[in-house]
Design an enzyme around this catalytic site. Structure first.
Site, mmCIF file in Angstrom:
data_model
loop_
_atom_site.group_PDB
_atom_site.id
_atom_site.type_symbol
_atom_site.label_atom_id
_atom_site.label_comp_id
_atom_site.label_asym_id
_atom_site.label_seq_id
_atom_site.Cartn_x
_atom_site.Cartn_y
_atom_site.Cartn_z
ATOM 1 N NE ARG A 270 -3.562 -2.482 0.068
ATOM 2 C CZ ARG A 270 -3.174 -3.593 -0.554
ATOM 3 N NH1 ARG A 270 -2.059 -3.583 -1.290
ATOM 4 N NH2 ARG A 270 -3.871 -4.701 -0.495
ATOM 5 C CB SER B 82 -9.426 -0.877 4.351
ATOM 6 O OG SER B 82 -10.048 -2.082 3.954
ATOM 7 C CD GLU C 241 -5.615 1.156 2.529
ATOM 8 O OE1 GLU C 241 -6.284 0.935 1.511
ATOM 9 O OE2 GLU C 241 -5.287 0.274 3.340
#
Length: 379
Positions: A166, A250, A371
């Site tokens: 990520r 998320s 995130e």
């Protein structure tokens, strides 16, 4: 310059928060996008590029700067230098799931497990999106981007983007700035041309999610439909009728921790090994070479990715949890998603995020990292 009337960013982000920017530019071609960015950079004003708005958490106050909307679209099919594969060059503003649907319909493998992920194609390499063991790093060949420092357009191989879990050199992590400030104009993917027939699924994580045996064979279309079904069950496919989807997906990253730290967590906590580099490139200057090369380490412990959703739930915060009098809540379907239950402010969502971080840290000694990209808001 394709100027647009500024609208509240709450109308353009999936978390439905954000004030109105001073200025907004809608770029529908690459040339318009490059020209707009160069003009904004030359002015020195605050700015950010907006794609699908699915990975942004924007504060309530008006944004004192320019928002450049990336609205470019288009898929170009090209030959690959590798036999049995096909390359797709896709404009940055193209809808990600529309691209996945196209690839599956064309019998091109490599994206199907990422069905249903909201957002645009240009944002995908920035955080190396992934799902069920499939990540864009596995198929990304190169990107075309415009660099903020020079204003130049260049084609950059995927190997130079620092793609990790990520992350990339382009990502604006919370509390830091990107290693390279640039905006992606197009993305080129290299996909396996396997057709519409059934095949064995190689990845264990994807097989587990699909409840498939090691030797079972299924088609790309079958995989896509099952992934979409799974994501809908978690509120992770955008639906105007479902408040559980008023989120940034998320909100916290699954944490990557050392193997020793992972052993301090309960055995029931889901975890996946992050493979170490077992064959690193060793460069020894010729002038310093004495004829001896040390042997590689015999035992390399891999880092471990652990489930942030499990940590949240087992810190005592169940699905649907919300603070008193707040309009922000955990999704009723997925403990990793913070949702806007109806006109929640960014302040309410930030308060809930901080509360979750505190509970998980107190219970497990781990600080979860957000995130989404945060604009005009702090945790």
């Amino acid at each position: 310059m394709p100027e647009a009337t500024p609208v509240p960013l709450a109308q353009l982000t999936t978390l439905r928060t954000g004030g109105t920017p001073d200025r907004m530019i809608d770029a529908t071609t690459s040339d318009e996008l490059v020209a707009a960015l160069r003009e904004v950079w030359a002015s020195g004003d605050p700015w950010f590029a907006l794609g699908g708005g699915s990975n942004l958490f924007v504060g309530d106050e008006p944004f004192d700067g320019t928002v450049v909307r990336v609205l470019t679209k288009g898929i170009e099919r090209m030959p690959s230098p590798v036999p049995g594969r096909v390359r797709l060059r896709v404009q940055a503003g193209h809808d990600w799931d529309d691209l996945v649907a196209y690839a599956v319909a064309e019998g091109l493998a490599g994206l199907e497990a990422m069905s249903g992920i909201p957002g645009t194609v240009g944002a995908a390499p920035v955080q190396n999106i992934g799902a069920y063991g499939q990540e864009i790093v596995q198929t990304l060949a190169e990107v075309e981007l415009v660099d903020e420092r020079t204003g130049e357009v260049s084609t950059v191989p995927a190997a130079e983007l620092g793609l990790g879990f990520r992350t990339s050199v382009l990502k604006h992590h919370y509390g830091s700035v990107p290693e390279r400030r640039a905006v992606i104009l197009s993305v080129t993917l290299d996909l396996a041309d396997i057709g519409q027939g059934a095949r064995r699924i190689a990845g264990e994580q994807l097989r587990t999610a699909l409840r498939l045996g090691v030797d079972e064979e299924v088609s790309l279309a079958w995989v896509r439909e099952r992934i979409l079904e799974t994501r809908r069950g978690k509120g992770m496919v955008l639906d105007p009728e479902d408040p559980d989807t008023y989120s940034a997906g998320s909100f916290f990253q699954n944490a990557v921790v050392s193997a020793s730290f992972a052993r301090t967590l309960p055995d029931e906590c889901p975890r996946w090994p992050v493979a170490p580099d077992l064959d690193p490139v060793l460069v020894i200057p010729l002038a310093a070479f004495d004829g001896y090369v040390a042997p590689p380490p015999t035992a390399v412990q891999s880092d471990v990715k652990v489930s942030a959703g499990w940590l949240i739930e087992h810190s005592g915060l169940r699905k649907g949890f919300k603070l008193p009098r707040s309009r922000a809540a955990l999704s009723s379907k997925h403990a990793l998603a913070l949702t806007n239950r109806g006109s929640a402010t960014a302040a309410e969502l930030a308060e809930l995020a901080r509360f979750i971080q505190g509970r998980v840290q107190a219970e497990f000694g781990l600080i979860l990292q957000p995130e989404p990209v945060l604009v005009n808001v702090e945790l």
